[in-house]
Design a protein around this motif. Structure first.
Motif, PDB file in Angstrom:
ATOM      1  N   LEU A 124      12.259  37.096 -28.417  1.00  0.00           N
ATOM      2  CA  LEU A 124      11.400  37.079 -27.238  1.00  0.00           C
ATOM      3  C   LEU A 124      10.418  35.908 -27.244  1.00  0.00           C
ATOM      4  CD1 LEU A 124      10.640  40.904 -26.898  1.00  0.00           C
ATOM      5  CD2 LEU A 124      12.322  39.543 -25.643  1.00  0.00           C
ATOM      6  N   SER A 125      10.293  35.247 -28.401  1.00  0.00           N
ATOM      7  CA  SER A 125       9.384  34.092 -28.503  1.00  0.00           C
ATOM      8  C   SER A 125      10.105  32.765 -28.306  1.00  0.00           C
ATOM      9  CB  SER A 125       8.687  34.104 -29.871  1.00  0.00           C
ATOM     10  OG  SER A 125       7.921  35.280 -30.041  1.00  0.00           O
TER      11      SER A 125
ATOM     12  N   ILE B 266      10.871  32.220 -18.986  1.00  0.00           N
ATOM     13  CA  ILE B 266      11.079  33.276 -17.995  1.00  0.00           C
ATOM     14  C   ILE B 266       9.784  34.048 -17.769  1.00  0.00           C
ATOM     15  CG2 ILE B 266      12.270  35.447 -17.537  1.00  0.00           C
ATOM     16  CD1 ILE B 266      14.696  34.261 -19.000  1.00  0.00           C
ATOM     17  N   GLY B 267       9.047  34.277 -18.869  1.00  0.00           N
ATOM     18  CA  GLY B 267       7.768  34.968 -18.753  1.00  0.00           C
ATOM     19  C   GLY B 267       6.775  34.197 -17.903  1.00  0.00           C
TER      20      GLY B 267
ATOM     21  N   TYR C  14       6.226  36.055 -12.429  1.00  0.00           N
ATOM     22  CA  TYR C  14       5.578  36.541 -11.206  1.00  0.00           C
ATOM     23  C   TYR C  14       6.188  35.880  -9.973  1.00  0.00           C
ATOM     24  CZ  TYR C  14       2.074  37.659  -7.697  1.00  0.00           C
ATOM     25  OH  TYR C  14       1.443  38.097  -6.554  1.00  0.00           O
ATOM     26  N   SER C  15       6.388  34.573 -10.045  1.00  0.00           N
ATOM     27  CA  SER C  15       7.047  33.880  -8.933  1.00  0.00           C
ATOM     28  C   SER C  15       8.469  34.403  -8.741  1.00  0.00           C
ATOM     29  CB  SER C  15       7.084  32.374  -9.190  1.00  0.00           C
ATOM     30  OG  SER C  15       5.835  31.786  -8.943  1.00  0.00           O
ATOM     31  N   LEU C  16       9.154  34.641  -9.858  1.00  0.00           N
ATOM     32  CA  LEU C  16      10.513  35.166  -9.798  1.00  0.00           C
ATOM     33  C   LEU C  16      10.533  36.540  -9.144  1.00  0.00           C
ATOM     34  CD1 LEU C  16      13.409  34.387 -10.723  1.00  0.00           C
ATOM     35  CD2 LEU C  16      12.950  35.630 -12.842  1.00  0.00           C
ATOM     36  N   TYR C  17       9.554  37.352  -9.495  1.00  0.00           N
ATOM     37  CA  TYR C  17       9.431  38.687  -8.895  1.00  0.00           C
ATOM     38  C   TYR C  17       9.215  38.585  -7.384  1.00  0.00           C
ATOM     39  CZ  TYR C  17       6.489  42.488  -7.094  1.00  0.00           C
ATOM     40  OH  TYR C  17       5.920  43.455  -6.309  1.00  0.00           O
ATOM     41  N   LEU C  18       8.328  37.700  -6.960  1.00  0.00           N
ATOM     42  CA  LEU C  18       8.036  37.597  -5.534  1.00  0.00           C
ATOM     43  C   LEU C  18       9.196  37.005  -4.737  1.00  0.00           C
ATOM     44  CD1 LEU C  18       4.307  36.415  -5.429  1.00  0.00           C
ATOM     45  CD2 LEU C  18       5.213  38.682  -4.892  1.00  0.00           C
TER      46      LEU C  18
ATOM     47  N   SER D  69       7.297  27.115  -7.425  1.00  0.00           N
ATOM     48  CA  SER D  69       6.076  27.816  -7.013  1.00  0.00           C
ATOM     49  C   SER D  69       5.142  28.059  -8.197  1.00  0.00           C
ATOM     50  CB  SER D  69       6.418  29.140  -6.329  1.00  0.00           C
ATOM     51  OG  SER D  69       7.172  29.974  -7.171  1.00  0.00           O
ATOM     52  N   TYR D  70       5.709  28.155  -9.403  1.00  0.00           N
ATOM     53  CA  TYR D  70       4.850  28.309 -10.580  1.00  0.00           C
ATOM     54  C   TYR D  70       4.034  27.037 -10.818  1.00  0.00           C
ATOM     55  CZ  TYR D  70       3.347  28.454 -15.437  1.00  0.00           C
ATOM     56  OH  TYR D  70       2.592  28.389 -16.580  1.00  0.00           O
TER      57      TYR D  70
END
Length: 590
Positions: free
Chosen positions: A222-223, A230-231, A235-239, A275-276
């Motif tokens: 995960l690191s 991706i982390g 948020y942009s990916l979610y929106l 957008s990020y």
């Protein structure tokens, strides 16, 4: 660490983080909504934006009857903002309640957090069975998911660290990951959610957070730069993801092509990265004064509010679509109204017309029968018959059965044995009347929603099923025996299954036809219908035909709508419609 809390600083961070990119994606989505959504959907789109800006879209989607994950979810491109609204409601209420608890009950903070977690989880488990839609959307049923993180944060602050147990740190993050993967792969749509059953992925996340350390495998994975990246854009990916896939679903841009689907995923990631870096990061950069950020936010929100209020006032700009669609936006099953102005479909009372006549015609069934009631009523009354209707969506005539919602096991309020028995009592008192029966038998008999095998997929399983409470073990036996009894004293007309569709046809038509309304007539010619396979239709309706064909009586008559809509001489296709009396153009069928 300082022992202090600043509401101003907290909410400034929230605003910088959440609002700018949300506004940007809303503004970008508006032209697509104008171009691809029909007026009613465009109207709902605008309402959802306004509620999303007020962090209350979860309430809007619940009270407007929008089920997340249903077949028409993608007609609401900002449906996913329900979760953002829940999160922001938590961010508004939780700090206030926590400060009150710290002031008066400082020694019991962890007890309060754990108690809140338990109460919220218990409420969610109860709500999942008693009101699953409201339960899905509201904060009290979701707070436990957020409070789990608050409890971990409390222990980390108090202890000054997370777990230092090396053995557990090497084992439990991987266990947590396995639990999360299991939840992704094995959870089914029928599972109560949120509820005690969905506690497992939260436990998995907590295990990873609390026991992770740099030398542990899951933490290393995960690191990696990929997951960290991706982390960063998450948020942009979610929106982006829901409106992006929604407009793709509506336009069928990637239909049937792996290359286009991969291209779509790449474009989605590129948009999220854009957008990020160009919206999120500048907005969160402390070197950019908050006064400037908030001014831009206020201006942008004002523009969005003004535009969407105007769209609502104009009812989604109906004039931008062809007249043929404007005339048929209202479902035909809602057209017939009784003398009190009440819609006859799903009305608890019989609708009666021309009551002075002793010659009676009944029509019994679901929305398929409701779709023909309006026109049929005029013809029936013209010949001085009394016309009596009783129709409920997804409900035909199965005395001795309750229709239940599979997820909650609750009996349907409208389609149940009490309804069937009242119908039965009325119909069995009739002599020499005509009774028309019809409905979506292929769905009732199989519990499977329709897949036209050409990309038009309603879903997998119907959310209802019929459960016996009487003398019959199957709805087939109930229907057959009860109809045969009625046929001894009345004429029975059986309407055979109407071809199903699979598509959301109003939107399918709108996005197939050229946007230049002058060309509409050229495309709505007899050879250019949207069609479905006759072979698929026959396979789908086989058991329904067998049931209806088995009903033998001199007083039973049959109507085969498929003979009207299906023409086996033209590539074995069926002309299909959506119960709105519109036929559709198929660019692949000439």
């Amino acid at each position: 660490s300082t022992g202090s809390f600043s509401f101003k600083y907290f909410f400034e961070r929230r605003i910088r983080r959440i609002i700018p990119v949300l506004i940007f994606i809303m503004l970008v989505s508006l032209p697509f909504a104008w171009n691809y959504l029909l007026p009613d959907d465009f109207l709902n789109f605008s309402k959802s934006i306004l509620y999303s800006l007020g962090f209350s879209s979860n309430f809007y989607f619940h009270y407007s009857g929008q089920q997340y994950g249903s077949g028409n979810s993608f007609l609401n491109p900002f449906l996913h903002t329900w979760s953002l609204s829940v999160e922001e409601q938590f961010y508004i209420l939780f700090p206030i309640l926590l400060l009150i608890a710290i002031k008066f009950f400082r020694k019991f903070i962890i007890h309060i957090l754990i108690l809140g977690f338990i109460i919220s989880l218990g409420f969610a488990d109860w709500g999942s069975r008693n009101n699953p839609s409201l339960n899905f959307y509201i904060l009290p049923a979701r707070a436990w998911e957020l409070l789990a993180g608050s409890i971990l944060a409390y222990f980390e602050i108090i202890n000054g660290h997370r777990s230092k147990n090396k053995t557990l740190n090497l084992i439990l993050p991987s266990v947590g990951l396995i639990i999360i993967v299991y939840s992704i792969l094995c959870f089914k749509n029928e599972m109560f959610h949120p509820s005690i059953y969905t506690l497992s992925p939260i436990i998995g996340v907590c295990l990873i957070i609390w026991f992770s350390e740099k030398n542990e495998l899951t933490t290393k994975i995960l690191s990696t730069k990929l997951f960290v990246g991706i982390g960063l854009i998450s948020y942009s990916l979610y929106l982006w993801h829901f409106p992006f896939f929604a407009f793709n679903w509506i336009t069928e841009f990637t239909m049937g092509s792996l290359f286009y689907k991969l291209s779509l995923l790449i474009i989605l990631i590129i948009l999220s990265i854009f957008s990020y870096y160009f919206i999120e990061r500048p907005a969160r950069n402390k070197n950019n004064r908050f006064r400037v950020i908030i001014s831009l936010i206020v201006i942008s929100i004002s523009i969005l509010i003004a535009l969407n209020i105007y769209i609502i006032q104009k009812e989604g700009f109906k004039d931008r679509i062809p007249e043929i669609l404007q005339k048929d936006l209202k479902s035909t099953w809602d057209l017939l109204e009784n003398l009190d102005g009440e819609t006859c479909h799903e009305n608890s009372k019989f609708c009666k017309f021309n009551s002075s006549s002793n010659k009676k015609i009944y029509i019994i069934g679901d929305s398929h029968m409701s779709s023909i009631m309006f026109d049929l009523k005029e013809r029936v009354v013209k010949y001085n018959f009394q016309f009596i209707t009783s129709t409920i969506g997804g409900c035909l005539y199965y005395p001795g059965f309750n229709r239940i919602l599979i997820k909650t096991q609750k009996i349907d309020e409208k389609c149940n044995n009490n309804y069937f028995q009242k119908l039965k009592e009325t119909l069995f008192n009739e002599k020499n009347s005509i009774i028309i029966f019809g409905g979506r038998l292929p769905l009732h008999l199989s519990n499977d929603l329709f897949n036209n095998q050409e990309g038009g997929i309603e879903g997998n399983k119907w959310k209802f099923k019929y459960v016996s409470v009487g003398e019959y073990d199957t709805i087939e036996n109930s229907f057959k025996n009860e109809i045969l009894k009625l046929s001894k004293n009345n004429k029975i007309i059986l309407v055979y299954p109407i071809p199903e569709i699979g598509w959301d046809f109003p939107n399918k038509l709108w996005n197939l036809l050229p946007k230049n309304s002058n060309l509409i007539k050229d495309y709505l010619v007899p050879k250019n219908y949207l069609t479905t396979s006759y072979k698929v239709y026959k396979n789908r309706t086989k058991s329904s035909f067998e049931l209806l064909d088995s009903l033998e009586s001199d007083n039973i008559y049959r109507v085969y709508p498929h003979t009207i809509f299906c023409d086996t001489t033209i590539k074995n296709r069926c002309i299909t419609h959506d119960n709105k009396s519109i036929f559709y153009y198929d660019k692949n069928h000439l």
